[in-house]
Design a protein around this motif. Sequence first.
Motif, PDB file in Angstrom:
ATOM      1  N   CYS A 295      29.296 -28.426  34.597  1.00 33.78           N
ATOM      2  CA  CYS A 295      28.068 -27.950  33.959  1.00 33.78           C
ATOM      3  C   CYS A 295      27.498 -26.785  34.761  1.00 33.78           C
ATOM      4  N   GLN A 296      27.176 -25.706  34.093  1.00 36.70           N
ATOM      5  CA  GLN A 296      26.792 -24.487  34.806  1.00 36.70           C
ATOM      6  C   GLN A 296      25.719 -23.706  34.057  1.00 36.70           C
ATOM      7  N   ILE A 297      24.774 -23.164  34.813  1.00 37.16           N
ATOM      8  CA  ILE A 297      23.832 -22.172  34.306  1.00 37.16           C
ATOM      9  C   ILE A 297      24.226 -20.846  34.931  1.00 37.16           C
ATOM     10  N   LYS A 298      24.682 -19.909  34.134  1.00 42.26           N
ATOM     11  CA  LYS A 298      25.228 -18.638  34.637  1.00 42.26           C
ATOM     12  C   LYS A 298      24.159 -17.556  34.612  1.00 42.26           C
ATOM     13  N   LEU A 299      23.837 -17.025  35.778  1.00 44.75           N
ATOM     14  CA  LEU A 299      22.814 -15.988  35.879  1.00 44.75           C
ATOM     15  C   LEU A 299      23.148 -15.097  37.068  1.00 44.75           C
ATOM     16  N   ASP A 300      23.641 -13.897  36.789  1.00 45.16           N
ATOM     17  CA  ASP A 300      23.999 -12.965  37.867  1.00 45.16           C
ATOM     18  C   ASP A 300      22.769 -12.171  38.301  1.00 45.16           C
ATOM     19  N   PRO A 301      22.565 -12.018  39.623  1.00 43.41           N
ATOM     20  CA  PRO A 301      21.513 -11.106  40.085  1.00 43.41           C
ATOM     21  C   PRO A 301      21.883  -9.673  39.733  1.00 43.41           C
ATOM     22  N   VAL A 302      20.894  -8.795  39.699  1.00 49.49           N
ATOM     23  CA  VAL A 302      21.142  -7.394  39.348  1.00 49.49           C
ATOM     24  C   VAL A 302      20.529  -6.485  40.410  1.00 49.49           C
ATOM     25  N   VAL A 303      21.006  -5.243  40.412  1.00 49.22           N
ATOM     26  CA  VAL A 303      20.502  -4.251  41.366  1.00 49.22           C
ATOM     27  C   VAL A 303      18.992  -4.100  41.199  1.00 49.22           C
ATOM     28  N   GLY A 304      18.284  -4.107  42.310  1.00 50.02           N
ATOM     29  CA  GLY A 304      16.830  -3.981  42.296  1.00 50.02           C
ATOM     30  C   GLY A 304      16.102  -5.293  42.446  1.00 50.02           C
ATOM     31  N   ASP A 305      16.800  -6.408  42.183  1.00 53.01           N
ATOM     32  CA  ASP A 305      16.172  -7.712  42.378  1.00 53.01           C
ATOM     33  C   ASP A 305      15.818  -7.916  43.861  1.00 53.01           C
ATOM     34  N   ILE A 306      14.743  -8.631  44.090  1.00 51.19           N
ATOM     35  CA  ILE A 306      14.341  -8.996  45.453  1.00 51.19           C
ATOM     36  C   ILE A 306      14.521 -10.503  45.593  1.00 51.19           C
ATOM     37  N   GLY A 307      15.279 -10.900  46.612  1.00 51.52           N
ATOM     38  CA  GLY A 307      15.582 -12.315  46.769  1.00 51.52           C
ATOM     39  C   GLY A 307      15.662 -12.739  48.220  1.00 51.52           C
ATOM     40  N   VAL A 308      16.171 -13.947  48.417  1.00 59.85           N
ATOM     41  CA  VAL A 308      16.233 -14.561  49.743  1.00 59.85           C
ATOM     42  C   VAL A 308      17.688 -14.778  50.150  1.00 59.85           C
ATOM     43  N   ILE A 309      18.011 -14.444  51.390  1.00 60.25           N
ATOM     44  CA  ILE A 309      19.304 -14.791  51.965  1.00 60.25           C
ATOM     45  C   ILE A 309      19.077 -15.695  53.170  1.00 60.25           C
TER      46      ILE A 309
END
Length: 210
Positions: free
Chosen positions: A84-98
């Motif tokens: 079971c998977q929810i597929k959502l790719d990040p895109v250029v310009g997104d701000i996130g956490v590593i």
Amino acid sequence: MAQQFGFMGVQDSHDPVNAIEFVVRQIISRGVCTGMIVKILSVDTAAKTLDAQPMVDQVTPDGKSIPHGPIHEIPYGYEQGGNCQIKLDPVVGDIGVIVFAHRDITRVKRTWKNATPQTLRAHNIADAMYVRTLVSAATPQHVITFDQQNGIAISSPLVVKIEADAQITGNLAVGGNVTAGGDVKAGSISLENHTHSGVQAGSGNTGKPQ
């Protein structure tokens, strides 16, 4: 004189214990990476990796800002459990956490199987993993909303495709047209093949479908 960032202050050099504590703090703060807020520079959806720029700059002792260099080939994943998977790719310009792994994950990233660390580094910026997006420059258009008072809502300016058999328990209200590629049945009555009884020539109406 005000204490400059990163330098030992008067209280740190007051006695040997404070001095040792200062050195330990410096080693930990400079050598252990935990997490960062980053801006995505590029995304490789086939490899599921991205390049990102840390957004909190480094600071010189006199307070000047020095940007970090980009971090490359950071792995990211989807929300998944089993098949079971929810597929959502990040895109250029997104701000996130590593976040950063305890040990070198280079060999594991290549095969996603158990492996020994390639180097002895620990909590290093080179072993980053993308956790999630916090802010996106794009205005949300395709939205799934879970609300405790109003339930679940799906909105999109594009067609929402369901490639599966569907079963609805409850009423179905449609605000637009309904188009079917096959037959439609109400109970046992077929829309394509039902007949009408009591039909006579003239201006009379037919009876109900049978």
